[in-house]
Design an enzyme around this catalytic site. Structure first.
Site, mmCIF file in Angstrom:
data_model
loop_
_atom_site.group_PDB
_atom_site.id
_atom_site.type_symbol
_atom_site.label_atom_id
_atom_site.label_comp_id
_atom_site.label_asym_id
_atom_site.label_seq_id
_atom_site.Cartn_x
_atom_site.Cartn_y
_atom_site.Cartn_z
ATOM 1 N N GLY A 239 0.950 -1.384 -0.062
ATOM 2 C CA GLY A 239 0.528 0.066 -0.026
ATOM 3 C C GLY A 239 0.999 1.159 0.410
ATOM 4 N N GLU A 273 3.933 -6.314 2.039
ATOM 5 C CA GLU A 273 3.152 -7.464 0.536
ATOM 6 C C GLU A 273 3.492 -5.573 -0.685
ATOM 7 O OE1 GLU A 273 -0.823 -8.211 1.132
ATOM 8 O OE2 GLU A 273 -0.188 -10.036 1.497
ATOM 9 N N PRO A 274 4.789 -5.796 -0.964
ATOM 10 C CA PRO A 274 4.233 -3.939 -1.644
ATOM 11 C C PRO A 274 4.454 -4.663 -3.392
ATOM 12 C CG PRO A 274 6.131 -5.047 -1.104
ATOM 13 C CD PRO A 274 6.003 -5.710 -0.557
ATOM 14 N N ARG A 276 3.157 -2.203 -5.550
ATOM 15 C CA ARG A 276 3.552 -0.078 -6.537
ATOM 16 C C ARG A 276 4.995 0.747 -6.505
ATOM 17 N NH1 ARG A 276 -0.984 3.045 -8.036
ATOM 18 N NH2 ARG A 276 -2.388 1.408 -6.454
ATOM 19 N N ARG A 312 -5.454 3.844 -15.464
ATOM 20 C CA ARG A 312 -5.284 4.398 -14.526
ATOM 21 C C ARG A 312 -6.171 6.182 -14.469
ATOM 22 N NH1 ARG A 312 -1.506 5.890 -12.286
ATOM 23 N NH2 ARG A 312 -3.044 5.385 -9.282
ATOM 24 N N TYR A 316 -8.996 5.659 -11.765
ATOM 25 C CA TYR A 316 -8.957 6.444 -11.046
ATOM 26 C C TYR A 316 -9.189 7.954 -10.664
ATOM 27 C CZ TYR A 316 -7.526 1.594 -9.824
ATOM 28 O OH TYR A 316 -7.423 -0.088 -9.808
ATOM 29 N N CYS A 344 -12.915 5.419 -27.829
ATOM 30 C CA CYS A 344 -14.441 5.870 -28.695
ATOM 31 C C CYS A 344 -15.750 6.133 -27.024
ATOM 32 C CB CYS A 344 -15.711 5.157 -29.006
ATOM 33 S SG CYS A 344 -14.779 4.726 -30.920
ATOM 34 N N GLU A 345 -14.565 6.985 -26.078
ATOM 35 C CA GLU A 345 -15.005 7.449 -24.662
ATOM 36 C C GLU A 345 -14.563 9.066 -23.982
ATOM 37 O OE1 GLU A 345 -16.350 5.230 -22.288
ATOM 38 O OE2 GLU A 345 -16.618 2.729 -23.277
ATOM 39 N N TYR A 373 0.210 -1.644 -11.969
ATOM 40 C CA TYR A 373 -1.314 -1.444 -12.551
ATOM 41 C C TYR A 373 -1.309 -0.825 -14.116
ATOM 42 C CZ TYR A 373 -1.402 -2.738 -7.386
ATOM 43 O OH TYR A 373 -0.880 -3.151 -6.629
HETATM 44 C C1 LIG Z 1 -3.168 -5.212 -3.448
HETATM 45 C C2 LIG Z 1 -2.075 -5.942 -2.625
HETATM 46 C C3 LIG Z 1 -1.514 -5.598 -2.386
HETATM 47 C C4 LIG Z 1 -0.298 -4.792 -3.180
HETATM 48 O O1 LIG Z 1 -0.917 -3.264 -2.738
HETATM 49 P P1 LIG Z 1 0.147 -2.005 -3.250
HETATM 50 O O2 LIG Z 1 -0.634 -1.086 -3.314
HETATM 51 O O3 LIG Z 1 0.514 -2.065 -5.252
HETATM 52 O O4 LIG Z 1 1.810 -1.844 -2.413
HETATM 53 C C5 LIG Z 1 -0.510 -6.063 -2.001
HETATM 54 N N1 LIG Z 1 -2.008 -6.913 -0.233
HETATM 55 C C6 LIG Z 1 -3.378 -7.208 -0.966
HETATM 56 C C7 LIG Z 1 -3.839 -8.143 -0.077
HETATM 57 C C8 LIG Z 1 -2.949 -6.208 -2.043
HETATM 58 O O5 LIG Z 1 -4.828 -6.633 -2.258
#
Ligand SMILES: *Cc1c(COP(=O)(O)O)cnc(C)c1O
Length: 425
Positions: A239, A273-274, A276, A312, A316, A344-345, A373
């Site tokens: 995140g 869990e990185p 991005r 994106r 977003y 076409c949007e 992404y």
């Molecule tokens: C999407 C996701 C991530 C990665 O998120 P980033 O913002 O890309 O770091 C990690 N864990 C879970 C469970 C996710 O759904």
């Protein structure tokens, strides 16, 4: 920090002129930098070096085999959210014992595959999922290593569509129910509950929501331990945001400190869990100007990349910096334009009211920070090809996914027998 810089007026990916790649593959295409991926991984690993940490790259950010293999070579594990991603991670060389399976809707087949491959951990998000996993594990005569993903009811302060930790979001087990579900898990014969997980969203640009979530995680660990449960491992999710528009984001070391301050003394293994933050800045989308259309209200730069290649901005409201491949001779002269794709949007818009150096037909541009992404969310809307992906390393580059063109797409389609005759002219 990335490795896309101008050298003698030409944008280079490391030591490769982006214009040289254009000559070989045409446009549009994604271009990734190995050195940038490596740098981001190493900066994060060193920020977490004081902690018992395993970095499980969130494959969904960019699941190209060459990207996953680059990270596997550095020692990364993987966080996967589907059987397809699990197969990709294994095929790229991530060892099963470093793979975590996340997601709210894992099917029976996906749970079975995870068990057959003996992955590190399955993150469980509901009671029915827990029950199903127990049944699948029983039929395979296995014990499933499980973490419960908690929903801490924290607003990540990110875009609504990528905030995942609020009470009404579909993710995780609601905080007040976690204790009961954990106790239940310990009673299931083929489940081994080993810890807790949390992931409150993506593209977070402040540490505060992380800290709040980690404190809630900590409170739950205390509660469960008081009740006699063993908690060995905490998965703190991904995140951390990246500076798309040059704005400030917390550094990996500040993030590492936030984790250490809130969870460091619990004597738990920690999983990260990185996604991005490892690959976002390591990619650009290279595109060519098809037309410049001057109007009375606005001037449009129409490019050959579109929302189907990079969704994106339309999904977003994300902004990607747009820069020329050939550096502008005079950086003082500016125009104001909208940069749009050919789909076409009206939503197929990359920038509105953008101040940039004047561009002309056939000029080459790059959309920066498109490594995460981007390609993974591409579609073939308007029957457009899936664009090639290129990986650069020093002075070398390789096509790591070829263009998937209309012939390849049509190969998957069939006419039913009642339509097999061509219509009369
Ligand atoms: C999407 C996701 C991530 C990665 O998120 P980033 O913002 O890309 O770091 C990690 N864990 C879970 C469970 C996710 O759904």
């Amino acid at each position: 920090m990335d490795h896309f810089t101008y050298q003698n007026g030409v944008l280079c990916a490391e030591d490769v002129k982006v214009s040289d790649i254009v000559l070989e593959v045409g446009t549009p295409f994604y271009c990734y930098s190995t050195a940038t991926i490596e740098r981001h991984y190493k900066v994060l690993a060193s920020a977490l070096s004081g902690l018992p940490a395993t970095i499980c790259y969130a494959v969904k950010a960019n699941s190209n085999q060459a990207v996953i293999r680059t990270l596997a070579t550095l020692g990364a594990g993987a966080d996967v959210v589907s059987d397809g991603e699990l197969i990709r991670a294994l095929q790229a060389g991530i060892p099963a014992h470093k793979i975590v399976f996340s997601g709210v809707g894992k099917t029976e087949a996906e749970l079975a595959l995870a068990l057959e491959k003996d992955i590190l951990q399955i993150n469980i998000e509901s009671v029915p999922e827990l029950e199903r996993l127990n049944a699948v594990a029983k039929s395979l005569r296995k014990t499933a290593p499980v973490a419960l993903r908690i929903n801490p009811d924290i607003d990540a302060g990110s875009h609504d569509k990528i905030s995942t930790g609020r009470r009404g979001d579909k993710f995780g087990i609601e905080w007040p129910l976690v204790h009961e579900v954990f106790s239940h898990a310990t009673e299931l014969e083929n489940i081994q509950p080993i810890g807790l997980a949390v992931h409150i969203g993506s593209q977070l640009t402040a540490l505060k929501p992380f800290k709040s979530a980690f404190r809630k995680l900590r409170d739950m660990v205390d509660l469960l331990r008081e009740a006699g449960h063993e908690i060995q491992r905490l998965d703190v999710g991904g995140g951390l945001g990246i500076p798309y528009d040059g704005s400030d984001v917390p550094s990996p070391s500040a993030y590492g400190k936030a984790v250490a301050d809130t969870l460091g003394d619990l004597e738990c293994e920690l999983l990260f869990e990185p996604g991005r933050m490892l690959v976002g800045n390591a990619g650009i989308l290279v595109t060519r100007v098809v037309y410049v259309k001057n109007g009375t209200a606005r001037d449009f730069v129409i490019i050959d990349a579109a929302m189907n290649d990079l969704i994106r901005p339309s999904l977003y409201g994300a902004r990607h910096e747009i820069i020329p491949i050939m550096e502008a001779a005079d950086s003082e002269i500016m125009t104001t334009v909208d940069v749009v794709g050919p789909v076409c949007e009206t939503g197929d818009t990359f920038a509105t009211g953008l101040r940039m150096s004047p561009v002309g037909q056939d000029d080459l541009l790059a959309l920066r920070s498109a490594g995460a992404y981007g390609a993974v969310m591409a579609s073939t809307y308007n029957s457009r090809a899936l664009v090639p992906e290129i990986l650069v390393r020093g002075s070398q580059f390789a096509v790591v996914r070829e263009r998937v063109n209309i012939d390849a797409l049509l190969r998957h389609e069939r006419l039913p027998n009642w339509l097999s005759a061509a219509p009369k002219a």
